[in-house]
Design a protein around this motif. Structure first.
Motif, PDB file in Angstrom:
ATOM      1  N   HIS A  79       5.205  -6.505   9.713  1.00  0.00           N
ATOM      2  CA  HIS A  79       4.489  -5.647   8.765  1.00  0.00           C
ATOM      3  C   HIS A  79       4.216  -4.271   9.356  1.00  0.00           C
ATOM      4  O   HIS A  79       4.443  -3.242   8.706  1.00  0.00           O
ATOM      5  CB  HIS A  79       3.177  -6.324   8.367  1.00  0.00           C
ATOM      6  N   LYS A 172       9.619  -4.709  -1.563  1.00  0.00           N
ATOM      7  CA  LYS A 172       8.922  -3.867  -0.585  1.00  0.00           C
ATOM      8  C   LYS A 172       7.579  -4.434  -0.141  1.00  0.00           C
ATOM      9  O   LYS A 172       7.104  -4.097   0.943  1.00  0.00           O
ATOM     10  CB  LYS A 172       8.747  -2.449  -1.123  1.00  0.00           C
ATOM     11  N   THR A 173       6.950  -5.266  -0.963  1.00  0.00           N
ATOM     12  CA  THR A 173       5.609  -5.762  -0.623  1.00  0.00           C
ATOM     13  C   THR A 173       5.503  -7.282  -0.708  1.00  0.00           C
ATOM     14  O   THR A 173       5.131  -7.948   0.251  1.00  0.00           O
ATOM     15  CB  THR A 173       4.546  -5.127  -1.544  1.00  0.00           C
ATOM     16  N   GLN A 215       0.221  -5.378  -4.740  1.00  0.00           N
ATOM     17  CA  GLN A 215       0.888  -4.098  -4.930  1.00  0.00           C
ATOM     18  C   GLN A 215       0.531  -3.465  -6.272  1.00  0.00           C
ATOM     19  O   GLN A 215       0.403  -2.237  -6.374  1.00  0.00           O
ATOM     20  CB  GLN A 215       2.401  -4.262  -4.823  1.00  0.00           C
TER      21      GLN A 215
END
Length: 329
Positions: A79, A172-173, A215
């Motif tokens: 991360h 992406k998250t 997100q």
């Protein structure tokens, strides 16, 4: 969520302390700048949600070993490496209320230290010794990279629809949330054959839904938060021309004039029309809609947890899902 962050670790407090010790030990490098930047970003006040998910997922299924600590630490390294790279790509100067590493040391050191942390995470992955965990995390790294590239290619693209937006934020998250919970569950299953594939899948799905909710709230806060609370600048997404859900929804349901205004702001980027865009997003219900979708994802995550044993670790996972949609930072 910020006010209650400390309670999220309570059920795994000893494990969490061990993760912190492992992180600091694994940051050691013969190159001083690697250690300096690594410590700066690791100790910058994040909630460490992803490693907590590893710990809670494993413990919720009764895991009694020690490898979940190394797994949680390497997830945090993964991360952190993405944060270093993201801030360079986004040209960000502020994260969690502090100057970003690239703003302090420059782009090149930030990218290279990000590479070091990614590489160290794979060293630690080998030490965990699970081929299935390695398969989950190596696949996740590809999906995360694809998500970041997808977001980059959509900068300034006002034609992106809601489905494409969700594909982007999953990569992406949400993917790392999903991989954290999934890997923790797999570690437990490898130690106890009584754990069912359905329980492992439930934790994988929980992580994905939680990451999507997280997100969505991030994207919402970009239009209704404040820099002091959020630790980043309000309107950053608009300045970069990112077509997030509040804007997509505003273009979907707004008048032709409102949609045209938002479209122009996305395509141009910058903050010249921030006030006008904020007014349109509020007037069209873009913020309320984004929050409702986040709540939907959190509710889905809670349903998945019904497959798990009723214990304090499951209760903590439930609390994280609830808090994820109520946070202000």
């Amino acid at each position: 969520m910020q006010a209650d962050a400390s309670t999220l670790h309570a059920a795994v407090a000893d494990d969490f302390a061990a993760v912190d010790r492992t992180i600091l030990a694994q940051l050691e490098s013969r190159v001083p700048l690697v250690q300096t930047i690594g410590q700066y970003i690791i100790q910058s006040g994040g909630k460490r949600l992803r490693p907590v998910l590893v710990l809670l997922a494993a413990r919720a299924l009764g895991y009694q070993g020690e490898q979940h600590v190394s797994l949680a630490a390497l997830i945090e390294f993964m991360h952190t490496s993405t944060l270093l790279h993201d801030d360079v790509v986004d040209e960000s100067s502020l994260r969690r209320g502090r100057s970003t590493a690239n703003d302090t040391w420059g782009n090149a050191p930030s990218v290279l230290v990000g590479d070091f942390l990614y590489s160290r995470s794979f060293q630690m992955m080998v030490e965990v010794g699970s081929m299935e965990v390695m398969a989950i995390l190596s696949a996740a790294t590809c999906t995360i990279a694809e998500g970041e590239v997808l977001q980059l290619t959509n900068i300034g693209n006002a034609d992106i629809d809601e489905a494409a937006y969700f594909e982007t934020i999953h990569g992406k998250t949400a993917m790392l949330f999903e991989a954290a919970a999934h890997a923790g569950a797999v570690l437990a299953k490898e130690a106890d054959a009584a754990i069912t594939p359905a329980q492992v899948s439930a934790l994988q799905n929980y992580g994905r839904y939680l990451g999507l909710a997280f997100q969505l709230i991030d994207d919402l806060l970009d239009y209704q938060g404040d820099a002091k609370t959020m630790g980043k600048n309000v309107g950053d997404d608009l300045a970069e021309g990112k077509p997030t859900l509040p804007l997509i929804r505003a273009m979907q349901v707004g008048s032709p004039a409102q949609a045209s205004l938002v479209r122009g702001a996305i395509e141009k980027g910058g903050l010249e029309q921030l006030d006008e865009v904020l007014e349109v997003v509020r007037a069209t219900g873009g913020l309320d809609y984004t929050r409702s979708r986040a709540q939907e994802m959190a509710d889905n995550a809670l349903v998945e947890l019904e497959a798990l044993p009723d214990n304090e670790f499951r209760a903590s996972l439930e609390r994280i899902a609830l808090l994820s949609v109520g946070r202000q930072a």
